[in-house]
Design a protein around this motif. Sequence first.
Motif, mmCIF file in Angstrom:
data_model
loop_
_atom_site.group_PDB
_atom_site.id
_atom_site.type_symbol
_atom_site.label_atom_id
_atom_site.label_comp_id
_atom_site.label_asym_id
_atom_site.label_seq_id
_atom_site.Cartn_x
_atom_site.Cartn_y
_atom_site.Cartn_z
ATOM 1 N N LYS A 228 9.820 -4.521 -9.387
ATOM 2 C CA LYS A 228 8.873 -3.693 -10.138
ATOM 3 C C LYS A 228 8.311 -4.475 -11.320
ATOM 4 C CE LYS A 228 6.804 0.180 -11.263
ATOM 5 N NZ LYS A 228 5.728 0.735 -10.413
ATOM 6 N N ARG A 229 9.173 -5.201 -12.019
ATOM 7 C CA ARG A 229 8.739 -5.990 -13.173
ATOM 8 C C ARG A 229 7.706 -7.030 -12.760
ATOM 9 N NH1 ARG A 229 13.291 -9.077 -16.616
ATOM 10 N NH2 ARG A 229 13.909 -6.908 -16.980
ATOM 11 N N LEU A 230 7.857 -7.575 -11.572
ATOM 12 C CA LEU A 230 6.957 -8.623 -11.096
ATOM 13 C C LEU A 230 5.706 -8.081 -10.414
ATOM 14 C CD1 LEU A 230 9.585 -11.117 -9.639
ATOM 15 C CD2 LEU A 230 8.419 -11.225 -11.854
ATOM 16 N N GLY A 231 5.571 -6.768 -10.347
ATOM 17 C CA GLY A 231 4.390 -6.184 -9.722
ATOM 18 C C GLY A 231 4.469 -6.127 -8.217
ATOM 19 N N GLY A 232 5.691 -6.161 -7.685
ATOM 20 C CA GLY A 232 5.847 -6.190 -6.243
ATOM 21 C C GLY A 232 6.108 -4.857 -5.586
ATOM 22 N N ALA A 233 6.092 -3.765 -6.350
ATOM 23 C CA ALA A 233 6.279 -2.451 -5.743
ATOM 24 C C ALA A 233 5.086 -2.130 -4.860
ATOM 25 C CB ALA A 233 6.451 -1.391 -6.833
ATOM 26 N N MET A 234 5.375 -1.590 -3.688
ATOM 27 C CA MET A 234 4.302 -1.297 -2.727
ATOM 28 C C MET A 234 4.360 0.163 -2.321
ATOM 29 S SD MET A 234 4.599 -4.777 -0.414
ATOM 30 C CE MET A 234 6.398 -4.698 -0.283
ATOM 31 N N ARG A 235 3.273 0.666 -1.816
ATOM 32 C CA ARG A 235 3.185 2.079 -1.439
ATOM 33 C C ARG A 235 3.412 2.248 0.067
ATOM 34 N NH1 ARG A 235 4.060 4.973 -6.066
ATOM 35 N NH2 ARG A 235 2.961 3.963 -7.771
ATOM 36 N N GLN A 236 2.354 2.417 0.869
ATOM 37 C CA GLN A 236 2.529 2.608 2.314
ATOM 38 C C GLN A 236 2.718 1.246 2.993
ATOM 39 O OE1 GLN A 236 0.036 4.395 0.559
ATOM 40 N NE2 GLN A 236 1.555 6.039 0.445
ATOM 41 N N ALA A 237 3.775 0.563 2.580
ATOM 42 C CA ALA A 237 4.022 -0.805 3.023
ATOM 43 C C ALA A 237 4.536 -0.875 4.452
ATOM 44 C CB ALA A 237 5.015 -1.487 2.085
ATOM 45 N N GLY A 238 4.827 0.262 5.049
ATOM 46 C CA GLY A 238 5.267 0.268 6.433
ATOM 47 C C GLY A 238 4.259 -0.332 7.386
ATOM 48 N N VAL A 239 2.981 -0.326 7.014
ATOM 49 C CA VAL A 239 1.957 -0.964 7.840
ATOM 50 C C VAL A 239 2.320 -2.421 8.104
ATOM 51 C CG1 VAL A 239 -0.451 -1.728 7.880
ATOM 52 C CG2 VAL A 239 0.098 0.572 7.123
ATOM 53 N N ALA A 240 2.806 -3.110 7.075
ATOM 54 C CA ALA A 240 3.223 -4.503 7.234
ATOM 55 C C ALA A 240 4.669 -4.610 7.700
ATOM 56 C CB ALA A 240 3.039 -5.251 5.916
ATOM 57 N N ALA A 241 5.520 -3.731 7.204
ATOM 58 C CA ALA A 241 6.941 -3.796 7.556
ATOM 59 C C ALA A 241 7.165 -3.610 9.045
ATOM 60 C CB ALA A 241 7.717 -2.737 6.774
ATOM 61 N N ALA A 242 6.297 -2.870 9.707
ATOM 62 C CA ALA A 242 6.438 -2.656 11.148
ATOM 63 C C ALA A 242 6.442 -3.976 11.900
ATOM 64 C CB ALA A 242 5.305 -1.762 11.648
#
Length: 345
Positions: A228-242
Motif C-alpha cells: 500500500k505504501r508503494l502504491g501497489g494496491a489494486m482493485r479488480q486485479a483478478g483480470v490479471a491474476a487469472a
Amino acid sequence: MSDKTVDLRSDTITLPTEEMREAMAQAPLGDDVYGEDPTVNKLQELAAEKVGMEAALYVPSGTMGNTCALLAHSNPGDEALFEEQAHMYYWEAGAYANVAGLAARSVAGQHGVVTADQIHENVRGDNPHFAPLSVVCIENTHNNYAGHAWSVEEVSAVSAACREHDLKLHMDGARLFNAAVAMGVEAKEYTQHVDSVMFCVSKGLSAPLGSLLCGSNEFIEEAYRMRKRLGGAMRQAGVAAAAGIVALEQMVDRLAADHAVAKGLAEGLGAIEGVEVSFSPRPTNILKVDFAALGWSAADLVAKWKERGILCNPRPPHGARLVANRHVGLQDVGYVVEVTRELVG
C-alpha cells in the motif's frame, strides 16, 4: 532487415496463452483492497501452496515484491547483504536504499551462490559504528550469472547460517520455477529454507504481469502494508491474476523446453571460432556471449544481429545476454547459429 524475428531479449516478452486470455475474460472479480477479488485470492492461495508457505501477496512487479520484503523484514538504517551481481543490488534502481532506507554490503558468489562461511564472515559485532545487519538476500536463478540454479543444499546451508545470527533470509526467486525444473525438485524444497520468496509469473510462465511474494501470515500482513505504501494496491486485479493461475497450473513443466533451447544456442554458438559462451554449470534458460576476440563491441553485435531479425540485450563491452523463452523454438536455434556463422565469416 529480416522478415524473421527471433526475440532473445528476455522471457518477459512472452505473450499470454489463449487459455490465459479466456481465463482473464471470464474471471470473477471484486475489490482486492477489501480482499474481495476471488481470483486474486485463489492465485495467492495457489502460490502459497506451491512454495509451502502460509500466505502470498500479489504485486504488480518483482521489484515491488522484493522491496516489500525488505521493508517488512527490516527497519530504516539496518543493513542488507547481497551477492555482488544480484538483481536486487544491481538492477532495481537502488530501492534497498532510496525506498527501504537500508545500507548494503555485497559479497562475491561462485556463479552467484554465496556460502554459509560468507554469511558468518560478514556478521559484525554489535557496534554503534555499524548499521545492524538484518536481512540476507539470495537470487535463484541468478540472472547475471547466466541463469545459474542453486542447489537445495546450498540454500539450506545459508539458511542455517542466517538462523545462527538471527537474520532473515529472502529469496529473489523471479525464475524460481526454472531452477526447480532444472534441478528436478519441487519449488517448496528450496523455499522451506527461507523466510520469504518472490517469484514472477510474467517471465517464462507467460502471464502478462505480476509477481507473488510469499511467507508467513505475519510477514504477508506487514508486506501488505508495504505494498500500500508503494502504491501497489489494486482493485479488480483478478483480470490479471487469472492468467497467473493458468501460469502456475499449466506452464511450469514446459520451462524445460526453454532450457533445451538455451543449451542448443550455447552449443551452437560456442562452436563458432571467436565466440565465447558463458553457460552456467547448472543451466536454465539464460546464456551470455562475448565477441571480444572478433573485435566487436556489444553495440556492433546487437546491430548486426538485429539486421537479421535476432534481438538481444547488450552486455558491454563486447557481449550480449540471450534468454530462451516460449516464442523461440529449437528450429530458431539453427537460424541464429547459421546467421552468426555468416556474419563472422
